[in-house]
Design an enzyme around this catalytic site. Sequence first.
Site, short mmCIF file in Angstrom:
data_model
loop_
_atom_site.label_atom_id
_atom_site.label_comp_id
_atom_site.label_asym_id
_atom_site.label_seq_id
_atom_site.Cartn_x
_atom_site.Cartn_y
_atom_site.Cartn_z
N LYS A 240 0.85 -1.19 0.00
CA LYS A 240 0.00 0.00 0.00
C LYS A 240 0.88 1.24 0.00
O LYS A 240 2.04 1.19 0.43
CB LYS A 240 -0.88 0.01 1.26
N ARG B 98 -10.22 -11.60 1.48
CA ARG B 98 -11.10 -12.63 0.91
C ARG B 98 -10.47 -14.01 1.00
O ARG B 98 -11.18 -15.02 1.03
CB ARG B 98 -11.46 -12.23 -0.53
N1 BES Z 1 -8.29 -3.75 3.94
C1 BES Z 1 -8.33 -3.36 2.58
C2 BES Z 1 -9.61 -2.60 2.22
C3 BES Z 1 -9.78 -1.23 2.84
C4 BES Z 1 -9.33 -0.10 2.19
C5 BES Z 1 -10.43 -1.08 4.05
C6 BES Z 1 -9.50 1.14 2.76
C7 BES Z 1 -10.61 0.16 4.63
C8 BES Z 1 -10.14 1.28 3.98
C9 BES Z 1 -8.26 -4.59 1.69
O1 BES Z 1 -7.49 -5.63 2.17
C10 BES Z 1 -7.65 -4.17 0.40
O2 BES Z 1 -6.52 -3.81 0.40
N2 BES Z 1 -8.44 -4.22 -0.67
C11 BES Z 1 -7.98 -3.84 -1.96
C12 BES Z 1 -8.47 -4.86 -2.95
C13 BES Z 1 -7.85 -4.73 -4.30
C14 BES Z 1 -6.37 -5.07 -4.23
C15 BES Z 1 -8.56 -5.66 -5.23
C16 BES Z 1 -8.55 -2.45 -2.29
O3 BES Z 1 -9.70 -2.17 -1.92
O4 BES Z 1 -7.82 -1.67 -2.87
MN MN Z 2 -5.46 -5.46 1.69
#
Ligand code: BES
Ligand code: MN
Length: 489
Positions: free
Chosen positions: A269, A343
Amino acid sequence: MEVRALNYTEDLKGDVLLFVAEDKVEEFKWPNATIRTLCEAQGFTGKLGETAFLSYLEDGCETPRQVIVGGLGKSAELSLEKVRKASAKALREADKRKVKTLSMIPWSLDVLPVVDVTRAVTEVALFVGHRFDRYLSEKKTCSLDSLQICYEASQEVDVIRGLKVGQTLGKTTNMARDLVNEPGNYMTPKQLADEAIQAGEQYGFDVEVLEEDAIEALGMKAFLEVGKASVNRPRFIIMRYKGNPNQPEEVLGLVGKGITFDSGGLSLKQAQGMGAMKSDMGGAAAVIGAISAIAAEHLKVNVVAVVAACENLISGSGYRPGDIIGSMAGKTIQIESTDAEGRLTLADAVYYTVTKEKATAVVDVATLTGAAIIALGSTTTAVLTNDQALYAKLQSASEQSGERVWQLPSFPEYREQNKTAYADLKNTGGREAGTITAGLFIEAFVEETPWIHLDIAGTAIASKDQDYLAEGGTGVGVRLLYHFAERFM
Ligand code: BES
Ligand code: MN
Ligand code: ZN
């Protein structure tokens, strides 16, 4: 803050909170002039969230009596959520005026059931008095330390009941808020398991914690991949409450995402805002809070709550984009992004819940996608389901709790986005409809069991102070799932 019920008497002593609807300001008198006359100088009209403050010396008293008047808007349009908002405003006003004990006279609230109103006001009293201040050397204190809810004899049973449930929901929601607010260096998978054990002792449910060898023996390959890079080793937490032993075959499964910190892994991230990913166990906090409330209130329902807790970090032993991994269900998964980790953990957790715990309905709760925030913002939880009758129960629970939900479609075309030539599934469905494809990935592991998926990425933390919740963890899901379980009895 302490909340009590007080049998209403004419010569009520001390500081008072009067709730008045817009259409009742002429009708109600306190103590001898109408509320309107008393509040005229302050321009009080009874609109929702308005407050007025009166202070006067009564005969024979040495300290002035303080009266907070709280507006409710139009009686015909009153809802429980409006009562919560108005209560928060009034209680904050009382605190600002250095009131210590406040007696609430619920005049205009009688258009709603007494039990619900009492519960809602009690919840809010516990919420506004609660801060996450564990790490502050100097803690701020509230001046307002008790609220007395006044009632007439005929309302006694309902008031006592509403007060009790409100206290339970206030406490368990605050517990979930704290769990979310705790930083990742404290809230490790092991710590989360210990918190679940403590909650089990306090509220009355059984907790079993599996360590790595047991998780491996169950074949939870997808879950284990996510946790591989962290020295804080994974835990699989199983919480069981048997409230309906006469029908042991009916089991409600609750599955919470328990990523204690989500760095994204190799699909790292960006640095800005990464700290918020300490809250990636908001789903776990919700199910721990919910089963605590359900057990505390002895609901006649069998519940199993499950959390696959681990940390998504980076190291030489982590999983990679392009890897093809297994899962407890035997399905193979191609990793497109190590940041779509939730997931993977949920796939094994829901499969375990329906096959081993024999859940007859399953709800998963997860801070799963940033796309949910884009779609619905921070006020509304996104929902996917394979069972509309089950969703109707959730909608009704949503009205009771004030926690908003909105269903997204699951048309078959969306499932195509999770397909790949090299494995049974891939763990991202591309940029389009990200909340839907993430939910449908989990659906592939529920074995046709009636299922609801709650994406709380937008609702689990508040970026600024809200009506009745402070910035930070909201404890979303606790009240919703409690009222949902009630409808499962
Ligand atoms: N934990 C995150 C989702 C999230 C983002 C929660 C912002 C709260 C605030 C999740 O694990 C994630 O990183 N999701 C990705 C999925 C993508 C890589 C398909 C996302 O939402 O960018
Ligand atoms: Mn994530
Ligand atoms: Zn995550």
